[in-house]
Design an enzyme around this catalytic site. Structure first.
Site, PDB file in Angstrom:
ATOM      1  CE  LYS A 235      -3.705   2.242   2.700  1.00  0.00           C
ATOM      2  NZ  LYS A 235      -4.492   2.187   3.954  1.00  0.00           N
ATOM      3  CB  SER A 311      -7.697   3.954   2.874  1.00  0.00           C
ATOM      4  OG  SER A 311      -6.830   3.503   3.885  1.00  0.00           O
ATOM      5  CB  SER A 335      -7.792   1.003   6.058  1.00  0.00           C
ATOM      6  OG  SER A 335      -8.426   2.207   6.426  1.00  0.00           O
TER       7      SER A 335
END
Length: 634
Positions: A235, A311, A335
């Site tokens: 990420k 996210s 997330s």
């Protein structure tokens, strides 16, 4: 504003709060989310930003938003006796007992939650791991805990870490060949008609260089570990050379350059893994949809017209699409678990403090934790083995328990598990999710003889608001020096709204939120005195449609957002470990996840439960519409 001051809630001491069910006390009835904010995108969100950022109207509008969404009632003006708890640590001594000696008063408060849980962990079928082992040695220890391998199953399943390792060792395929297929697949998925936007950044030359080195190691018969040559995505909130860390923005990497690998990335490199790039994410992690106006929308492989969730949107999507068996995410408010559930993969978030945050953007330092998105529970365990443990150069704030791995030789290896279930909360989701998750729990109990314990968990919606205030305040504070150096036009429109709201929270409100954290810590202690884990759906809704008006501005949809984070908060606000496993699909064929939330440091038990759940449903997993077979091309 004193004339307009809302009446604050009064919270009873935890000793007077009943977590038994039924019946709940009158003040403990379940409170549904009271979100009063319309969906906004496109031109409308631009007007809203202009109003929020205006000197006079902005303050008034923020006051109204906080009042109407009950932040004033439940946090700002609330009354409760508990002391504030700023960091969700769970200390213990070398014998596994809670220690108060030598701790300051704040840390003594932190021990309250664990007094009855560490002593009652009673972990079954585990293997204790020497903390001095290297990452490759820990990975081998994890492999030794897994069941004996089996031949390819007749049903759909994603290729696992062991599948790749065995294929490389047999010479059927090389890491270089897989890397070339990966690059071709990413190119295909990035261009029309797909435009899946899985990655913010990837470097073909660097990927091939890593793959070539891994291929040579296999040719010499000297792979570093089973992760050697395995593709892992990261990420874009985690430092990973040679890439900048953007946090999903167009500006953050310019004021905060990446100078090396995060600790978790470095440990994966030591195992020989191929780090394939930085995955897409919601800008600054400040949203739940995963829609990013700068880098495109990371689309759901099960239906590219739907969101992935955020996210860690790109990380979930690349695993679901078969591009990587594992990806790293950061879980500050679900997330990792939220997008994992929406994309039909496993999402695992360890106990706060279990994985170092060195090299991770400090956007939410008391609620965020590196997490793992994986094709299977076994893959999550292997990567967890590689990256867990404190930094040798840093003395932990409190003592951490020794790491243990679950012995996953059989799905029936543990017994007498009690699952805490709060019906009003569990059922606060779509009908498809409620039916699917209820069936999964029933199936689990029937197959393994486990028991459901009915409980009440008061003030769950209050905890969501307190977490929102906490994560927002921490994000705003961590970025404050950077935001002074950039133009507002460099930020996405939805991110500007989030930052305006975050900046409106006062120090008094932040402290009240931490008092609620302590209050909820003690409530959850009481729940865990009755059961081993809490079981809930992972999200309140499945993936929803991506609308065209959100593509360039992002969107504000706090009603959907509240539904997506409904079951996530305890894992972050209280620092508890949690895992989500796919258990079915809604009527539109979109994935549904079931989540287990555990006691501090109970990762082995969570892995056992997730593995048992996976065993019941793995034959029913469906192939996504967008899927790439990199190992044995069809």
């Amino acid at each position: 504003m004193g004339l307009f001051r809302a009446e604050g809630a009064v919270y009873k001491p935890v000793q007077e709060t009943d977590t038994a069910s039924p019946p709940p006390q009158p003040n403990q009835f379940y409170l549904t989310a009271n979100v009063k904010a319309p969906r906004m995108a496109g031109f409308l969100v631009k007007v809203f930003v202009w109003l929020l950022e205006s000197p006079i109207l902005g303050g008034l509008l923020l006051y109204i938003l906080k009042r109407n969404n009950l932040i004033h009632k439940f946090i700002s003006y609330a009354e409760l006796e508990d002391s504030p708890l700023y960091v969700p640590l769970h200390p213990y001594d070398s014998e596994g007992l809670i220690t108060n000696a030598g701790l300051n008063p704040q840390l003594r408060l932190q021990t309250k939650f664990s007094l009855n849980t560490l002593a009652d962990l009673k972990e079954q079928e585990i293997k204790h791991i020497d903390s001095d082992l290297s990452p490759p040695e820990k990975v081998q220890q994890a492999i030794d805990c897994l069941p004996l391998s089996s031949e390819k199953q007749p049903f759909f399943h994603r290729w696992t870490v062991l599948d790749y390792s065995k294929a490389y060792s047999s010479g059927d395929i090389t890491p270089r060949m897989v890397a070339e297929r990966f690059i071709a697949a990413v190119r295909e998925s990035s261009n029309p008609p797909m435009k899946m936007s899985f990655f913010i950044n990837y470097n073909e030359e660097d990927i091939l260089k890593q793959a070539t080195e891994s291929t040579l190691r296999y040719k010499k018969g000297e792979p570093i570990s089973v992760l050697d040559g395995v593709l892992i995505a990261v990420k874009d909130e985690i430092d990973c050379s040679p890439y900048p860390t953007t946090g999903g923005t167009k500006w953050l990497h310019k004021v905060r350059p990446c100078t090396g690998d995060a600790c978790c990335v470095m440990r994966l490199r030591l195992c020989g893994a191929i780090l394939v790039g930085k995955t897409n994410m919601h800008e600054l992690g400040a949203g739940t949809s995963g829609i990013n106006p700068h880098y495109g929308v990371a689309r759901n492989p099960y239906d590219p017209s739907k969101i992935t969730g955020g996210s860690s949107s790109g990380s979930a999507a690349v695993v679901a699409a078969g591009l990587c068996p594992v990806a790293l995410g950061v879980d500050g408010g679900g997330s990792v678990r939220m997008p994992a559930a929406l994309c039909g993969v496993v999402g695992f978030k360890p106990t706060f403090g279990r994985i170092p945050l060195s090299g991770v953007l400090p956007l939410n330092w008391t609620v965020g934790m590196v997490g793992i998105l994986a094709a299977t529970v076994e893959d999550a365990l292997v990567v967890y083995a590689a990256i867990n443990g404190p930094l040798p150069s840093q003395q932990p704030t409190v003592s951490l328990p020794k790491v243990s791995f679950p012995l996953l030789k059989s799905a029936t290896s543990i017994s007498a598990i009690k699952l805490a279930k709060y019906d009003a909360w569990f059922n606060d989701c779509s009908d498809d999710i409620r039916v699917c998750c209820s069936r999964a729990v029933d199936k689990l109990c029937e197959r393994y003889g486990w028991k459901v314990v009915e409980v009440t968990i008061p003030n769950i919606e209050v905890m969501r608001l307190a977490h929102y205030l906490t994560i927002g305040s921490e994000c705003s504070t961590s970025l404050s020096s950077y935001l002074q150096k950039i133009n507002c036009s460099d930020q996405g429109w939805d991110a500007r709204v989030a930052l305006s709201v975050y900046g409106s929270f006062s120090s008094q409100e932040y402290i009240k939120a931490q008092k609620i954290r302590n209050h909820q810590m003690q409530i959850h202690r009481n729940v865990f005195a009755k059961a081993d884990v809490i079981v809930v759906p992972t999200t309140g809704v499945t993936a929803y449609e991506i609308k065209d008006d959100a593509l360039k501005t992002g969107e504000l949809d706090y009603i959907y957002g509240a539904a997506l984070v409904r079951y996530q908060i305890a894992g972050n606000f209280l620092g508890l470990p949690a895992v989500t496993v796919p258990v079915g699909y809604d009527t539109a064929g979109l994935p549904i996840g079931l989540q287990f939330i555990g006691k501090p440091w109970s990762e082995p038990t969570l892995m056992h439960l997730a593995f048992a759940m996976q065993a019941l449903y793995i034959s029913e997993f469906r192939k996504p519409k967008v899927f790439h077979d990199l190992l044995y091309k069809e």
